[in-house]
Design an enzyme around this catalytic site. Sequence first.
Site, PDB file in Angstrom:
ATOM      1  N   ASP A 100      20.817   9.763 -64.655  1.00  0.00           N
ATOM      2  CA  ASP A 100      20.826  10.456 -63.366  1.00  0.00           C
ATOM      3  C   ASP A 100      21.521   9.569 -62.338  1.00  0.00           C
ATOM      4  O   ASP A 100      21.161   8.405 -62.150  1.00  0.00           O
ATOM      5  CB  ASP A 100      19.408  10.761 -62.920  1.00  0.00           C
ATOM      6  CG  ASP A 100      19.369  11.692 -61.717  1.00  0.00           C
ATOM      7  OD1 ASP A 100      19.226  12.906 -61.917  1.00  0.00           O
ATOM      8  OD2 ASP A 100      19.486  11.178 -60.583  1.00  0.00           O
TER       9      ASP A 100
ATOM     10  N   GLU B  56      23.572  16.312 -61.180  1.00  0.00           N
ATOM     11  CA  GLU B  56      23.935  14.933 -61.461  1.00  0.00           C
ATOM     12  C   GLU B  56      23.183  14.376 -62.664  1.00  0.00           C
ATOM     13  O   GLU B  56      23.190  13.154 -62.896  1.00  0.00           O
ATOM     14  CB  GLU B  56      23.658  14.052 -60.234  1.00  0.00           C
ATOM     15  CG  GLU B  56      22.184  13.841 -59.912  1.00  0.00           C
ATOM     16  CD  GLU B  56      21.596  14.933 -59.030  1.00  0.00           C
ATOM     17  OE1 GLU B  56      20.616  14.649 -58.338  1.00  0.00           O
ATOM     18  OE2 GLU B  56      22.132  16.068 -59.042  1.00  0.00           O
TER      19      GLU B  56
END
Length: 556
Positions: A429, A472
């Site tokens: 992430d 993301e």
Amino acid sequence: MPDPSLHTILSALPGGYLLLDPALRVRFVTQRFELLLQCPPLACGQTLPAQLLPGAVLQQLQQPSPQAWAWQHFHHGTLLDWLLTPLSDGLLLSVREDRQAFRTLVENSPDIISRYDADLVCLFVNSALARYSSLPPLYHVGLGIDDRGLPGSMVDAMRHARQQVLHSGQPYTFETEANLPEQHLVFEARLLPEYDDSGMLQSLLCIERDITHQHANRLWQADENRLLEMLANDRPLPEVMDWTCRMMDSHLPGAMNSIMLLQPDGEHLQVAAGPGLPEEYKASIDGIAIGEGVGSCGTCATRGEAVIVSDVLHDPLWAAYTGLLQQFPLRACWSHPILAHDGRVLGTFATYFSEPRSPQDDELNIIRRTSHLMAIAIQQERRASQLFQLATQDALTGLTNRRHFMELAGKAFQEARQSGRPLSLLMLDLDHFKSINDRFGHEAGDTVLQLFARLLVDGLRGSDLICRMGGEEFAALLPGAGHEEAVAAAQRICKAVSGSSVLHQEQQIDITVSIGVCSLDGQQMALGDLIRQADKALYQAKHEGRNRVCLALGDS
């Protein structure tokens, strides 16, 4: 009864004569008339049998006031001239065998017409044979079937046909083939029995028609249908192209067919198929740059039109490749462009020969049709690839999308469980990605995501499965990697990302990533457990300050 002298005179003439009274009763008939019509004797005074004469002749006789009339007609295989002459007290019908006209028809026939005795000794053959035999037709007369220099397959076929005719008494139709220099011929033959007046077999009449083109078209259509079936069944493009080249090799004797595809750069050709060409030659032209004067294919791809070179050793388009050509038995090359529906060049279809050779119209026709089918195959494969890409890849980064990743991860997970090999999962992430979007805009955020995707691909193995889960969030499945190898890979990625940045509108955007790692390593868990454990490790990395790697609890 007519004048006996008239009867005598008419009987001495070569024709046949029938004298009728106004009621169409026989007044006299010559024997020659009965022979020509192959009818039983006619008695004076009897009414003319309606079935004796052709309908057109009978119709003229039955006119209220018959006029002089002439007609030519085949009757029982013989060409006859009919002449009707009205007399003051009746009608005179004469008939004559037109031998000259019949011979003219036979001699000008495109079919080979021959006559044999029962033992297949040639009694007659027309001039059409001269197109196929080096021995003049006249020299065949008197020779047995084994002595005429015919191909063995034709001799065997004639003997078999003779047996069928003698056994059944009926005509027999068959096909024969012959190989002449640079030409393969196919004939459709019909063997007919000929009988004399007593019903005894007199001779065998053979009519042979050249059906080479029709036969080739039938074979081509069958293969074309098979090719269409392959396209309809979505057979792999390499298989389709290889089969097509082999198919065309069989339809063009002596040919070596090949397919080259234009590469994405639009400047180079790659050999895609060519089973009949020498391997060394294919290797030497693979990846060749297109251009005017680059042989047949390079020039063809540049022009977007066919380039026919009948003698490559004496053509300026091949001047730069004379040394290469001397190593291989290639002397002619006909290249046709493979064009997309909008006219773009997709590749080239080339037909090589070991001797200088110019194409015939029918050869060019099937090559053009084949090139068109290859265009369909290539475009179909590319559309399927694009659809698959849309369905399985993330549009922004080009990585595998979540749905396809879960399918592939499930298979890899089962294989690892069954084989006992290790398997590791990384959950990744990007740190503070929302603030990047808020501060610099989504265009900058997209650039960051694309950079991160490239760093992942560069930092992992080709066998690893990398996915953009959404936003993301990313994942990477590492088959065969235990926790130590997985942690090392994650740390390598973490370091590469923290050392990278994106320049957007003269502002530098620094990025970091948090990574959670979980390994199967012989543990009994489901794929969902593996994902949840890696996710927990990812959140632990976030909680501990980001820009770091954490191993899932329970791993050591």
